[in-house]
Design an enzyme around this catalytic site. Structure first.
Site, PDB file in Angstrom:
ATOM      1  N   GLY A   9      48.064 102.446  -9.252  1.00 24.93           N
ATOM      2  CA  GLY A   9      47.092 102.261 -10.330  1.00 24.93           C
ATOM      3  C   GLY A   9      45.839 103.097 -10.118  1.00 24.93           C
ATOM      4  CB  ILE A  10      45.179 106.180  -8.139  1.00 28.02           C
ATOM      5  CG1 ILE A  10      43.916 106.810  -7.527  1.00 28.02           C
ATOM      6  CG2 ILE A  10      46.068 107.220  -8.803  1.00 28.02           C
ATOM      7  CD1 ILE A  10      44.200 107.777  -6.392  1.00 28.02           C
ATOM      8  CG  ASP A  64      57.700 103.361 -13.107  1.00 27.12           C
ATOM      9  OD1 ASP A  64      57.879 102.134 -12.973  1.00 27.12           O
ATOM     10  OD2 ASP A  64      57.295 103.878 -14.163  1.00 27.12           O
ATOM     11  CG  LEU A  65      54.093  99.960  -9.478  1.00 25.37           C
ATOM     12  CD1 LEU A  65      52.980  99.117 -10.096  1.00 25.37           C
ATOM     13  CD2 LEU A  65      54.092  99.830  -7.967  1.00 25.37           C
ATOM     14  CD  GLN A  89      50.841  94.872 -19.814  1.00 23.34           C
ATOM     15  OE1 GLN A  89      49.762  95.404 -20.138  1.00 23.34           O
ATOM     16  NE2 GLN A  89      51.057  93.573 -19.977  1.00 23.34           N
ATOM     17  CB  SER A 131      44.428  88.388 -12.307  1.00 20.59           C
ATOM     18  OG  SER A 131      43.775  88.073 -13.514  1.00 20.59           O
ATOM     19  CD  GLU A 133      43.326  85.880 -18.095  1.00 14.50           C
ATOM     20  OE1 GLU A 133      44.107  85.007 -18.536  1.00 14.50           O
ATOM     21  OE2 GLU A 133      42.263  86.179 -18.648  1.00 14.50           O
ATOM     22  CE1 TYR A 154      47.856  91.349 -15.270  1.00 13.99           C
ATOM     23  CE2 TYR A 154      46.365  89.493 -15.663  1.00 13.99           C
ATOM     24  CZ  TYR A 154      46.668  90.679 -15.019  1.00 13.99           C
ATOM     25  OH  TYR A 154      45.768  91.196 -14.103  1.00 13.99           O
TER      26      TYR A 154
END
Length: 348
Positions: A9-10, A64-65, A89, A131, A133, A154
């Site tokens: 995610g750089i 890609d993850l 995401q 997070s 969340e 998420y």
């Protein structure tokens, strides 16, 4: 020799700030990026140097993850000292539309990284970007031992990643830590996130390009901080003698409505004249109140936020005015100069 760090995610808000922080500390920084027919590296263009240059300390790797073989190959070739897993995401509302993809990347992507680390011969410290969340409908304020109550795909994916991080720590004695960050914003925030959506709309309204801003739930309350300060916490977490989990936030909460009012008032606009509600922006399940109890992180990490809510709003409004070719009001710029005279990140 310089420490090596690997950042997923750089190219995102946090990843770009973290890369700059680590470079300022003398790290050799490696980042994972997805192959695209269009450039998606604008947030790190200011620190990128051609890898053929002997002074280059930043290197990008395609991957890609969702691809465990690619992840394992990159990790084996780099052999980093520290891994900062920020890739995901990460848009909560979008996760309702793409739950399977969100789970694959945000949840299983973490497992793929942890497995690659477990199989590496060199010791690696791992940071998982958890997070707020995850707390969802849990009673505020929320701290490290508050039970999770997720309210989105998420958040569910992030909880999976959180517990996998803890399981690899407890099961394999790896240095794997979770940073449970509450909302953190900046001029680099994605344009579809509500704070940036608001400040960008203000610039467009003042520039005569738009008349209305369409939003969903204005009563949701969040604990908002300044992203450059939060990435420093990520680094501090991996400098501890032992792995652990930390809640990072300001300890204050403000509603979207308050953010709207502060931003529009600062710009001299009437929010009632320009803001409209669109039901499509409401989530199927809402998170009403998030507010951090950062007692543990302040005590152990020795960190306290410098930028508070009112400062953050001014910084972001001024930045979007400047980006639109308009004259910034200036208070936000003055706040940055006064509170960060020796700032390590590039101008936004």
């Amino acid at each position: 020799m310089a420490k090596k760090a690997f950042i997923t995610g750089i190219t995102g808000q946090d990843g770009s700030y973290l890369a700059e922080l680590l470079l300022s500390k003398g790290y050799e920084v490696h980042g994972l990026i997805r192959r695209s027919s269009t450039f998606n590296t604008s947030r790190i263009d200011s620190i990128y140097i051609d890898p053929h240059d002997t002074q280059a300390q930043l290197f990008l790797h395609y991957g890609d993850l969702s691809d465990s073989e690619q992840i394992a190959n990159v990790m084996y070739n780099i052999r980093p000292d520290e891994v900062y897993h920020l890739g995901a995401q990460s848009h909560v509302r979008v996760s309702f539309d793409t739950p399977e993809y969100t789970s694959n990347v945000t949840a299983l992507g973490t497992t793929r990284l942890l497995e690659a680390i477990r199989r590496c011969s060199n010791p690696i410290k791992f940071y998982q970007a958890s997070s707020s969340e995850m707390f969802g409908a849990a009673n505020p304020p929320q701290k490290e031992d508050t039970p999770f109550h997720p309210r989105s795909p998420y958040a569910c994916a992030k909880i999976y990643a959180y517990w996998m991080t803890r399981n690899y720590r407890e099961g394999y004695n790896l240095f794997t830590s979770n940073g449970i960050l509450f909302n953190h914003e900046s001029p680099r925030r994605g344009e579809t996130f509500v704070t940036r959506k608001i400040t960008r709309a203000i610039a467009r309204i003042l520039g005569g390009k738009d008349k209305f801003l369409y939003l969903g739930n204005l009563d949701a309350k969040r604990d908002w901080g300044f992203a450059p300060e939060y990435v420093e916490c990520m680094w501090r977490i991996l400098q501890q003698d032992k792995p652990d989990d930390f809640v990072i936030g300001t300890g204050e909460t403000h509603s979207v409505r308050e953010y709207l009012h502060a931003a529009f008032s600062y710009a001299g606009l009437d929010m009632e004249e320009h803001v409209r509600i669109d039901p499509k922006y409401f989530r199927p399940t809402e998170v009403e109140v998030l507010i951090a109890d950062p007692t543990k992180s302040q005590k152990i990490l020795g960190w306290k936020p410098t930028i508070r809510f009112g400062d953050l709003v001014k910084i972001m409004v001024d930045s979007d005015l400047r980006a639109s070719g308009l004259e910034p009001i200036g208070d936000g710029d003055q706040i940055i100069r006064s509170k960060f005279p020796d700032r390590w990140w590039k101008s936004d």
